[in-house]
Design a protein around this motif. Structure first.
Motif, mmCIF file in Angstrom:
data_model
loop_
_atom_site.group_PDB
_atom_site.id
_atom_site.type_symbol
_atom_site.label_atom_id
_atom_site.label_comp_id
_atom_site.label_asym_id
_atom_site.label_seq_id
_atom_site.Cartn_x
_atom_site.Cartn_y
_atom_site.Cartn_z
ATOM 1 N N LEU A 153 0.824 -1.211 0.000
ATOM 2 C CA LEU A 153 0.000 0.000 0.000
ATOM 3 C C LEU A 153 0.856 1.258 0.000
ATOM 4 N N PHE A 154 0.371 2.275 -0.692
ATOM 5 C CA PHE A 154 0.922 3.630 -0.576
ATOM 6 C C PHE A 154 -0.235 4.613 -0.508
ATOM 7 N N ILE A 155 -0.113 5.622 0.358
ATOM 8 C CA ILE A 155 -1.121 6.678 0.482
ATOM 9 C C ILE A 155 -0.431 8.025 0.313
ATOM 10 N N GLY A 156 -0.977 8.874 -0.549
ATOM 11 C CA GLY A 156 -0.370 10.188 -0.712
ATOM 12 C C GLY A 156 -1.049 11.022 -1.776
ATOM 13 N N ASP A 157 -0.632 12.281 -1.837
ATOM 14 C CA ASP A 157 -1.210 13.172 -2.842
ATOM 15 C C ASP A 157 -0.444 13.055 -4.155
ATOM 16 N N HIS A 158 -0.723 13.969 -5.074
ATOM 17 C CA HIS A 158 -0.216 13.878 -6.442
ATOM 18 C C HIS A 158 1.206 14.384 -6.625
ATOM 19 N N ARG A 159 1.873 14.836 -5.540
ATOM 20 C CA ARG A 159 3.196 15.441 -5.684
ATOM 21 C C ARG A 159 4.270 14.370 -5.905
ATOM 22 N N VAL A 160 4.327 13.877 -7.114
ATOM 23 C CA VAL A 160 5.249 12.791 -7.435
ATOM 24 C C VAL A 160 6.703 13.221 -7.306
ATOM 25 N N PHE A 161 6.993 14.544 -7.466
ATOM 26 C CA PHE A 161 8.372 15.017 -7.452
ATOM 27 C C PHE A 161 9.053 14.846 -6.099
ATOM 28 N N ASP A 162 8.298 14.776 -5.001
ATOM 29 C CA ASP A 162 8.933 14.540 -3.704
ATOM 30 C C ASP A 162 8.431 13.278 -3.008
ATOM 31 N N LYS A 163 7.215 12.849 -3.325
ATOM 32 C CA LYS A 163 6.688 11.613 -2.741
ATOM 33 C C LYS A 163 7.318 10.376 -3.398
ATOM 34 N N LYS A 164 7.659 10.498 -4.680
ATOM 35 C CA LYS A 164 8.369 9.478 -5.452
ATOM 36 C C LYS A 164 7.676 8.116 -5.470
ATOM 37 N N PHE A 165 6.349 8.128 -5.467
ATOM 38 C CA PHE A 165 5.614 6.868 -5.552
ATOM 39 C C PHE A 165 5.756 6.239 -6.937
ATOM 40 N N ALA A 171 9.473 -0.220 -8.841
ATOM 41 C CA ALA A 171 10.040 -1.295 -8.008
ATOM 42 C C ALA A 171 9.178 -2.549 -8.066
ATOM 43 N N VAL A 172 7.869 -2.369 -7.962
ATOM 44 C CA VAL A 172 6.962 -3.518 -8.026
ATOM 45 C C VAL A 172 7.000 -4.143 -9.416
ATOM 46 N N LYS A 173 7.148 -3.332 -10.441
ATOM 47 C CA LYS A 173 7.277 -3.853 -11.809
ATOM 48 C C LYS A 173 8.528 -4.718 -11.928
ATOM 49 N N ILE A 174 9.622 -4.260 -11.342
ATOM 50 C CA ILE A 174 10.875 -5.030 -11.353
ATOM 51 C C ILE A 174 10.640 -6.414 -10.745
ATOM 52 N N LEU A 184 -0.021 -3.741 -5.888
ATOM 53 C CA LEU A 184 0.215 -2.404 -5.328
ATOM 54 C C LEU A 184 -1.072 -1.593 -5.364
ATOM 55 N N TYR A 185 -1.453 -1.052 -4.195
ATOM 56 C CA TYR A 185 -2.658 -0.241 -4.068
ATOM 57 C C TYR A 185 -2.250 1.204 -3.799
ATOM 58 N N LEU A 186 -2.770 2.130 -4.599
ATOM 59 C CA LEU A 186 -2.483 3.556 -4.441
ATOM 60 C C LEU A 186 -3.742 4.284 -3.985
ATOM 61 N N ILE A 187 -3.672 4.888 -2.797
ATOM 62 C CA ILE A 187 -4.794 5.646 -2.254
ATOM 63 C C ILE A 187 -4.445 7.135 -2.260
ATOM 64 N N LEU A 201 -1.568 -3.263 -10.554
ATOM 65 C CA LEU A 201 -1.593 -1.883 -10.055
ATOM 66 C C LEU A 201 -3.041 -1.433 -9.865
ATOM 67 N N HIS A 202 -3.406 -1.133 -8.628
ATOM 68 C CA HIS A 202 -4.784 -0.780 -8.294
ATOM 69 C C HIS A 202 -4.843 0.695 -7.887
ATOM 70 N N LYS A 203 -5.371 1.526 -8.773
ATOM 71 C CA LYS A 203 -5.443 2.969 -8.533
ATOM 72 C C LYS A 203 -6.762 3.283 -7.832
ATOM 73 N N ILE A 204 -6.732 3.267 -6.527
ATOM 74 C CA ILE A 204 -7.952 3.456 -5.737
ATOM 75 C C ILE A 204 -8.379 4.920 -5.717
ATOM 76 N N GLY A 205 -7.427 5.817 -5.618
ATOM 77 C CA GLY A 205 -7.755 7.245 -5.517
ATOM 78 C C GLY A 205 -8.298 7.591 -4.144
ATOM 79 N N TYR A 206 -9.131 8.598 -4.097
ATOM 80 C CA TYR A 206 -9.692 9.021 -2.809
ATOM 81 C C TYR A 206 -10.718 8.002 -2.313
ATOM 82 N N THR A 207 -10.677 7.709 -1.035
ATOM 83 C CA THR A 207 -11.664 6.822 -0.428
ATOM 84 C C THR A 207 -11.939 7.267 1.003
ATOM 85 N N GLU A 208 -13.189 7.167 1.414
ATOM 86 C CA GLU A 208 -13.552 7.503 2.788
ATOM 87 C C GLU A 208 -13.316 6.324 3.732
ATOM 88 N N ARG A 209 -12.955 5.178 3.162
ATOM 89 C CA ARG A 209 -12.737 3.989 3.981
ATOM 90 C C ARG A 209 -11.368 3.362 3.684
#
Length: 336
Positions: A153-165, A171-174, A184-187, A201-209
């Protein structure tokens, strides 16, 4: 004692801190354009004077400095919960001078991690910097996550330049290209900026749960270039997930203090992330259970009640020191 909390949203943790000291709030903007607009309006308007300005992040310093120029007795306390000090050395010379100029108006700093304090101490008196860690926001659950799955799991906003998701995705592709079957789940809004599509690759996006995914994943990876102290790490630890973080993530110091150095990566290259995932995944289940319980115990040390109480205590001590006034009568602090 008149205290003003100036903010850009605010983050739920920072809101809890702010609520504990004052009901006077001021929104200074949440992007460059709105911050400049608010600053220009405040030159003429918003002349109400305050004894203390509590600023959520460095972006609030222009407004805070302006209010201090209008009332020299005003004290400024900066909540160092952003990348202000991380960016000083990386920005252009003119902007660097401006940031240092604004910093000269600050009287005290409350950093949200030891890492942030270390960075801030390069530009500010270390003895005037306190530390109060945040708390997990989404922890109202009773979850014992499965520790034998290949779900990450990874949780974060869209700032790929510093979050580096994006490095985590690579890495998971490797790993999966070598025959593994990691999922891999992205929230969060991070899911919106990853263009690749894979079955795993599961792009969940925003979720309340988010707890739904806490109960399905075994490993949480935070591969940031720099992140002061992301609450997602505390939240997933509360569910028993085993965290893997970079040394530039605020919780790295906490993990190190608790003998969990092996969960910290020296860098966030995809190959490094992949190796660490395999290292943890291949550990015996009993070992994982022991680490999971330790992570749960650590997360309990950073509850909302404990951290807000610690924040109020430190804030009160700072005010007493700055104003040289007793702010209590033996029953509690008298904020007005």
């Amino acid at each position: 004692m008149k205290i003003l909390f100036i903010h850009q949203g605010p983050h739920k943790v920072h809101a809890a801190f702010g609520e504990s000291i004052t009901d006077k709030w001021f929104f200074y903007g949440n992007n460059r354009k709105s911050i400049i607009k608010t600053f220009l309006k405040s030159i003429i308007k918003n002349n109400e004077q305050f004894d203390v300005i509590f600023s959520e992040g460095g972006s609030g310093l222009p407004i805070a400095a302006l209010k201090k120029l209008k009332n020299s007795r005003t004290k400024i306390i900066l909540l160092n919960a952003d990348k202000f000090f991380y960016l000083i050395s990386k920005t252009n010379p003119i902007k660097r001078l401006l940031m240092k100029f604004l910093l000269s108006f600050v009287d005290r700093i409350i950093a949200i991690s030891e890492m942030n304090k270390k960075l801030a101490s390069k530009y500010f008196d270390n003895s005037k910097i306190s530390v109060v860690h945040p708390f997990g926001v989404n922890v109202n659950f009773n979850i014992n996550c499965p520790l034998d799955t290949t779900n990450i799991l990874f949780i974060g906003d869209h700032r790929v330049f510093d979050k580096k998701f994006d490095n985590l995705v690579e890495a998971v592709k490797i790993l999966n290209d070598k025959g593994w079957n990691f999922q891999l789940y992205l929230i969060g809004s991070c899911a919106d900026v990853i263009n690749e599509n894979y079955d795993w690759l599961h792009k969940i996006g925003y979720t309340e749960r988010p707890e739904k995914y806490f109960s399905e994943c075994s490993i949480y990876v935070h591969p940031a270039d720099f992140d002061p102290c992301p609450v997602s790490v505390f939240e997933t630890m509360a569910a028993g997930m085993i965290p893997i973080v970079t040394k530039c993530t605020g919780q790295a110091d906490i993990l190190k203090e608790n003998g969990l150095d092996f969960l910290i990566m020296d860098n966030n290259r995809p190959s490094t992330i992949a190796s660490k995932i395999i290292e943890i995944y291949n550990k015996p289940l009993n070992w994982k259970k022991e680490i999971s319980m330790k992570c749960k115990d650590i997360s309990r040390c950073f509850s909302e009640e404990k951290q807000v109480e610690k924040f109020r205590k430190i804030f009160n001590e700072i005010i007493e020191d700055l104003c040289e006034l007793p702010l209590h009568d033996g029953r509690g602090f008298l904020f007005q």
